[in-house]
Design a protein around this motif. Structure first.
Motif, PDB file in Angstrom:
ATOM      1  N   THR A  50      11.534  -4.475  -8.445  1.00  0.00           N
ATOM      2  CA  THR A  50      11.755  -3.073  -8.077  1.00  0.00           C
ATOM      3  C   THR A  50      11.565  -2.163  -9.281  1.00  0.00           C
ATOM      4  O   THR A  50      10.950  -1.089  -9.170  1.00  0.00           O
ATOM      5  CB  THR A  50      13.165  -2.884  -7.494  1.00  0.00           C
ATOM      6  N   LEU A  51      12.079  -2.567 -10.419  1.00  0.00           N
ATOM      7  CA  LEU A  51      11.896  -1.777 -11.638  1.00  0.00           C
ATOM      8  C   LEU A  51      10.425  -1.685 -12.022  1.00  0.00           C
ATOM      9  O   LEU A  51       9.946  -0.659 -12.516  1.00  0.00           O
ATOM     10  CB  LEU A  51      12.697  -2.400 -12.784  1.00  0.00           C
ATOM     11  N   TRP A  52       9.695  -2.769 -11.769  1.00  0.00           N
ATOM     12  CA  TRP A  52       8.271  -2.802 -12.114  1.00  0.00           C
ATOM     13  C   TRP A  52       7.451  -1.881 -11.222  1.00  0.00           C
ATOM     14  O   TRP A  52       6.639  -1.083 -11.709  1.00  0.00           O
ATOM     15  CB  TRP A  52       7.791  -4.244 -12.026  1.00  0.00           C
ATOM     16  N   VAL A  53       7.640  -1.974  -9.914  1.00  0.00           N
ATOM     17  CA  VAL A  53       6.764  -1.249  -8.987  1.00  0.00           C
ATOM     18  C   VAL A  53       7.246   0.165  -8.694  1.00  0.00           C
ATOM     19  O   VAL A  53       6.500   0.954  -8.104  1.00  0.00           O
ATOM     20  CB  VAL A  53       6.597  -2.027  -7.656  1.00  0.00           C
ATOM     21  N   GLY A  54       8.469   0.494  -9.094  1.00  0.00           N
ATOM     22  CA  GLY A  54       9.042   1.784  -8.713  1.00  0.00           C
ATOM     23  C   GLY A  54       8.354   2.981  -9.328  1.00  0.00           C
ATOM     24  O   GLY A  54       8.271   4.046  -8.713  1.00  0.00           O
ATOM     25  N   GLN A  99       7.674   5.940   0.669  1.00  0.00           N
ATOM     26  CA  GLN A  99       7.326   5.240  -0.567  1.00  0.00           C
ATOM     27  C   GLN A  99       8.514   4.485  -1.158  1.00  0.00           C
ATOM     28  O   GLN A  99       8.401   3.313  -1.513  1.00  0.00           O
ATOM     29  CB  GLN A  99       6.783   6.236  -1.601  1.00  0.00           C
ATOM     30  N   ALA A 100       9.652   5.138  -1.273  1.00  0.00           N
ATOM     31  CA  ALA A 100      10.827   4.481  -1.857  1.00  0.00           C
ATOM     32  C   ALA A 100      11.310   3.319  -0.983  1.00  0.00           C
ATOM     33  O   ALA A 100      11.780   2.302  -1.492  1.00  0.00           O
ATOM     34  CB  ALA A 100      11.951   5.490  -2.066  1.00  0.00           C
ATOM     35  N   VAL A 116       0.839  -1.201   0.000  1.00  0.00           N
ATOM     36  CA  VAL A 116       0.000   0.000   0.000  1.00  0.00           C
ATOM     37  C   VAL A 116       0.875   1.252   0.000  1.00  0.00           C
ATOM     38  O   VAL A 116       0.651   2.194  -0.772  1.00  0.00           O
ATOM     39  CB  VAL A 116      -0.942   0.015   1.217  1.00  0.00           C
ATOM     40  N   ILE A 117       1.883   1.272   0.864  1.00  0.00           N
ATOM     41  CA  ILE A 117       2.743   2.453   0.993  1.00  0.00           C
ATOM     42  C   ILE A 117       3.526   2.701  -0.291  1.00  0.00           C
ATOM     43  O   ILE A 117       3.794   3.857  -0.659  1.00  0.00           O
ATOM     44  CB  ILE A 117       3.694   2.282   2.192  1.00  0.00           C
ATOM     45  N   ALA A 118       3.891   1.639  -1.001  1.00  0.00           N
ATOM     46  CA  ALA A 118       4.622   1.790  -2.258  1.00  0.00           C
ATOM     47  C   ALA A 118       3.804   2.512  -3.317  1.00  0.00           C
ATOM     48  O   ALA A 118       4.356   3.050  -4.278  1.00  0.00           O
ATOM     49  CB  ALA A 118       5.057   0.427  -2.780  1.00  0.00           C
ATOM     50  N   ARG A 119       2.489   2.535  -3.151  1.00  0.00           N
ATOM     51  CA  ARG A 119       1.589   3.239  -4.059  1.00  0.00           C
ATOM     52  C   ARG A 119       1.256   4.646  -3.561  1.00  0.00           C
ATOM     53  O   ARG A 119       0.586   5.412  -4.246  1.00  0.00           O
ATOM     54  CB  ARG A 119       0.279   2.460  -4.186  1.00  0.00           C
TER      55      ARG A 119
END
Length: 205
Positions: A171-175, A124-125, A115-118
């Motif tokens: 990481t590349l996908w969700v970043g 976020q990072a 959730v926080i990654a969004r």
């Protein structure tokens, strides 16, 4: 606007699919990729991706991830019973209950991270780096087996390569942005040390 209603169906269904497909993956996919089915890190990443993908609120996403991982455990043993005639008591024996307990912890941590990654903000990072961190931590454990006569060195090197590559790719996908991706990988390094310590404490060596 965030819709939390579908968590009631999505979380247990995701858990059912995770457990069943994990068993099928282990049984039929060859090494080194088949070894991902034996990975606690992969289950943690599944919880992360579930909440990252559905965009639930923090409390709902966290609860959904926990439900997913709890349901996944008996689902795994259900598939084992149906496919290779394992004992049905495995669905709720002591080992299964212990794995459900780990699922509560992993679901809470990685579900929240998804959730926080969004969510724009200071964390976020850091959250973006969580999947890589747990995969890297498991890679470190496998790297520590190199030279141990109980393990094949080539197998462990291949497993390490798969885990590290998967961590970078996720990481590349969700970043989202290159800056966030880079920061996620940077934060993943100290988080790897934390993950390694925790996995070692619970006896995953």
């Amino acid at each position: 606007m965030v819709s939390n209603r579908n968590v009631v169906l999505a979380a247990p269904l995701a858990g059912l699919l995770l457990g069943v497909l994990d068993f099928v993956w282990i049984k039929y996919v060859p090494w080194p990729f088949g070894d991902l089915g034996n990975s606690m890190a992969v289950w943690a990443v599944a919880a992360f991706l579930l909440t990252w993908g559905f965009r639930w609120s923090l409390p709902v996403g966290t609860a959904g991830a926990i439900v997913c991982l709890i349901v996944a455990v008996p689902s795994y043993y259900l598939a084992a019973a149906l496919i290779q005639n394992d004992d049905w008591s495995n669905l709720f024996n002591a080992s299964s209950l212990a794995w459900m307990g780990f699922g509560v912890v992993a679901g809470a941590v990685f579900g929240a991270a998804g959730v926080i990654a969004r969510t724009p903000g200071r964390l976020q990072a850091v959250a973006v780096g969580m999947p890589a961190a747990v995969l890297f931590a498991e890679a470190v454990i496998k790297a520590g087996r190199i030279g141990d006569p109980s393990y094949d060195t080539t197998d462990q090197l291949e497993a390490v390569a798969v885990l590290v590559t998967l961590g970078v790719l996720i990481t590349l996908w969700v970043g989202g942005s290159w800056r966030r991706r880079a920061l996620g990988l940077v934060f993943a390094l100290p988080l790897t040390a934390v993950g390694y310590a925790l996995l070692s404490v619970i006896g995953f060596r």
